[in-house]
Enzyme design. Structure first.
Site, PDB file in Angstrom:
ATOM      1  N   TYR A   1      -1.764  -0.029  10.375  1.00 12.08           N
ATOM      2  CA  TYR A   1      -1.823  -0.313   8.944  1.00 12.08           C
ATOM      3  C   TYR A   1      -0.556   0.127   8.235  1.00 12.08           C
ATOM      4  O   TYR A   1       0.021  -0.632   7.437  1.00 12.08           O
ATOM      5  CB  TYR A   1      -3.042   0.378   8.325  1.00 12.08           C
ATOM      6  CG  TYR A   1      -3.272   0.001   6.885  1.00 12.08           C
ATOM      7  CD1 TYR A   1      -3.713  -1.274   6.547  1.00 12.08           C
ATOM      8  CD2 TYR A   1      -3.061   0.918   5.865  1.00 12.08           C
ATOM      9  CE1 TYR A   1      -3.936  -1.634   5.224  1.00 12.08           C
ATOM     10  CE2 TYR A   1      -3.279   0.579   4.539  1.00 12.08           C
ATOM     11  CZ  TYR A   1      -3.711  -0.693   4.222  1.00 12.08           C
ATOM     12  OH  TYR A   1      -3.915  -1.050   2.911  1.00 12.08           O
TER      13      TYR A   1
ATOM     14  N   SER B   1       0.855  -1.178   0.000  1.00 13.61           N
ATOM     15  CA  SER B   1       0.000   0.000   0.000  1.00 13.61           C
ATOM     16  C   SER B   1       0.893   1.232   0.000  1.00 13.61           C
ATOM     17  O   SER B   1       1.992   1.215   0.555  1.00 13.61           O
ATOM     18  CB  SER B   1      -0.908   0.032   1.232  1.00 13.61           C
ATOM     19  OG  SER B   1      -1.577   1.272   1.353  1.00 13.61           O
TER      20      SER B   1
END
Length: 262
Positions: free
Chosen positions: A153, A140
């Site tokens: 995250y 990501s």
């Protein structure tokens, strides 16, 4: 010769389903992995995918023995995959000052980072022995710089990016490749809960098309869409003070204990 085989985790929704659909259109056999077995079956039936071209494996990637067993079952039932895509992931905001959020932090790392390595592990020796194949880790752009409220995250995806880079070096010369593909903002159930603007938001189908092309081209690292790659590089170059001021006051991702955005 049988059609090539792709093993995809997180195949019950979002990016996983879009990737499965793209590989299916290209004539690949599918090994679909997720916790929700019925949802994968319903999706495959709705797509009109013939029963002899896919198998479903119920597994939780955050539980090492669970995903390892799914990998072994795939080897026995379908053979050695040509491509393994570690796509399963979760995204939840955390507050380090809250004790319960540390448990959430551990779950995010177990799913997004350790789960990726556990997904690849059963297939490394068979692929190396065959001398071909590719591992694809879905990272990501959030793994490039830490965002306030996104500690778990961001940390998990930064670790996943570094892990894939390490694995790529370890497998150099074996005929087995490793691709790291970092999505920007994709319109999935995960991102629909976000409280902030999401520039260059993509449909899952568009991401899958570009990710398929990148994997087939043997790309070692790529950001999709490319515009988010430019944004990420610029953010990486910003001095810490300027970066911190730029992010000050930005809405944070909802925590597990909070209701999602309407």
């Amino acid at each position: 010769m049988p059609a090539p085989l792709v093993f995809i985790t997180g195949a019950s929704s979002g990016l996983g389903q879009a990737l499965a659909a793209r590989y299916h259109r290209a004539g690949w056999r599918l090994a679909l992995v997720a916790r929700r077995e019925s949802e994968m079956k319903n999706w495959a039936d709705a797509q009109g995918i013939s029963a002899d071209s896919y198998e479903i494996y119920s597994a939780d990637v955050s539980v090492i023995d669970s995903i390892a067993a799914a990998g072994q079952a795939c080897l026995q039932r379908q053979g050695v995959p040509d491509v393994v895509i570690a796509n399963a992931g979760i995204s939840v905001g955390v507050d380090t000052a809250v004790r319960a959020d540390i448990d959430v932090f551990a779950r995010v790392l177990a799913t997004n980072t350790v789960g990726m390595a556990a997904t690849f592990q059963p297939f490394i020796a068979p692929m190396v022995q065959r001398g071909s194949g590719r591992f694809v880790g879905i990272g990501s752009v959030a793994g490039i710089r830490g965002l306030p409220g996104h500690g778990a995250y961001c940390a998990s995806k930064a670790a996943a990016i570094s892990y894939c880079e390490s694995l790529r070096g370890e497998l150099r010369g074996t005929g087995v490749g490793v691709s790291t593909i970092c999505p920007g903002y994709i319109d999935t159930p995960l991102t629909r809960q976000n409280r902030y603007r999401m520039p260059f938001l993509m449909r899952p189908e568009d991401f899958a098309e570009r990710a398929f092309a990148a994997e087939r081209a043997g790309v070692s690292y790529g950001v999709i869409p490319w515009q988010m790659g430019v944004v990420a590089k610029l953010l990486r170059l910003l001095p810490n003070g300027l970066f911190d001021r730029l992010l000050a006051g930005r809405p944070r991702k909802h925590r597990q204990a909070e209701p999602p955005a309407p």
